[in-house]
Design an enzyme around this catalytic site. Sequence first.
Site, mmCIF file in Angstrom:
data_model
loop_
_atom_site.group_PDB
_atom_site.id
_atom_site.type_symbol
_atom_site.label_atom_id
_atom_site.label_comp_id
_atom_site.label_asym_id
_atom_site.label_seq_id
_atom_site.Cartn_x
_atom_site.Cartn_y
_atom_site.Cartn_z
ATOM 1 N N ILE A 27 0.808 -1.227 0.000
ATOM 2 C CA ILE A 27 0.000 0.000 0.000
ATOM 3 C C ILE A 27 0.837 1.272 0.000
ATOM 4 C CG2 ILE A 27 -0.201 0.212 2.524
ATOM 5 C CD1 ILE A 27 -3.178 0.511 0.149
ATOM 6 N N TYR A 28 2.127 1.201 0.337
ATOM 7 C CA TYR A 28 2.922 2.437 0.430
ATOM 8 C C TYR A 28 2.964 3.140 -0.921
ATOM 9 C CZ TYR A 28 4.690 0.980 5.050
ATOM 10 O OH TYR A 28 4.800 0.591 6.364
ATOM 11 N N THR A 29 2.583 4.402 -0.892
ATOM 12 C CA THR A 29 2.431 5.228 -2.099
ATOM 13 C C THR A 29 1.788 4.415 -3.234
ATOM 14 O OG1 THR A 29 4.794 4.895 -2.652
ATOM 15 C CG2 THR A 29 4.210 6.948 -1.558
#
Length: 360
Positions: free
Chosen positions: A60-62
């Site tokens: 999910i990071y960026t």
Amino acid sequence: MLALDSYVTLGRSGLRVSPLTLGTMTFGEDWGWGADPETSHQLLSTYLDAGGNAIDTANIYTNGHSERIVGDFLAARPGLRDRLVLGTKFFGNLHLGDPNGGGAGRKALIEQCEQSLRRLRTEYLDLLWLHNWDRGTPIEETLRALDDLVRDGKVRYLGFSDVPAWVASEAQTIAHFRGWSPVVALQLEYSLLERTVEGALIPMAQAHGMGVMPWSPLKNGHLSGKYRRDGAVPEDAKRAAMISGTSEAEWAVIDELNAVADELGAAPAAVAIAWVVSRPGVASTLLGARTPEQLRVNLTALDVTLDNAQRARLDAVSAPELDFPAQYNEHAAILQFAGATVDGVAHPANPPLADNLARY
Ligand SMILES: NC(=O)c1ccc[n+]([C@@H]2O[C@H](COP(=O)([O-])OP(=O)(O)OC[C@H]3O[C@@H](n4cnc5c(N)ncnc54)[C@H](OP(=O)(O)O)[C@@H]3O)[C@@H](O)[C@H]2O)c1
């Protein structure tokens, strides 16, 4: 003095990791406060050149960009990937509207793992983390699907993040008795401004062989020394919006941290991280940095040695209010062992047993 190549085994496992793991939540600009790909690659080089071996990311990071940035870095450096401990997380849904696009069900997590492998341009993960508790999925289903990924050679070790202590301990007990891959590590928010994990989660992790990997050791930069009582915030503090309404109790922690840092001639960020690194149960602390300079400062945490008095001051000013029964039981234990010395700790506040017997 610790160094990045003073490796520790992660929980009850043979996986060796540096005492500081490079977090990559700052990689990519999709969330408004991260670093561009080139700067992110500089962050990776700075950490690896200093001797670090562990990288943490999440699907999910960026919105997947963080994983891609790491994957591109590895693809350009043949032979590097196998030398690293590479971890990512599943749970966050990258497919808007698809109820099985995220979470910890079998269909969802296997597909998320496959997608992460593609973005990271690798055939396997050293660590795969359940990012959050999925209360809609039986924990047996998650564990068994994760065990399949391990047996398939796609994943080496498993970790949990941000789950209640009872969920992690139930999961570990089930995995143990079924012979499934255990949970060897636990990611938790832990810093001088967030210590409530000391009540149940850290003792649980120690009892169940999970190495604790603290995240946000600077509380989004709040403990970096750049936030001051007069309200002045440096222009480039991109995460300032995540820090609002500092309470008097929090300022007291920050003031004491800055005072200790001054005494040591160290950066407040380094002292805040050094305090986390040295806490019971902690295996490897996650670093967050947006610039190579911030990262270099944070890496100096391993040069910081707090003396007993400095440690006691930081412990006291940041002492948390713990959920029942953590505090109650400290008091109850003193009563139970009245007057005795247990595990090397004397309880002088209570009369010796003989006195009690004489009294009743
Ligand atoms: N499992 C989970 O749920 C979870 C949750 C959060 C994070 N994590 C992991 O933990 C890692 C670290 O978390 P975090 O990024 O929140 O850590 P953090 O250290 O609490 O915060 C990092 C932020 O603090 C500022 N900063 C860092 N070093 C600084 C320095 N030396 N001087 C001044 N400012 C500094 C920067 O913000 P500015 O841009 O404002 O300067 C930076 O983006 C993440 O990358 C991720 O891998 C996991």
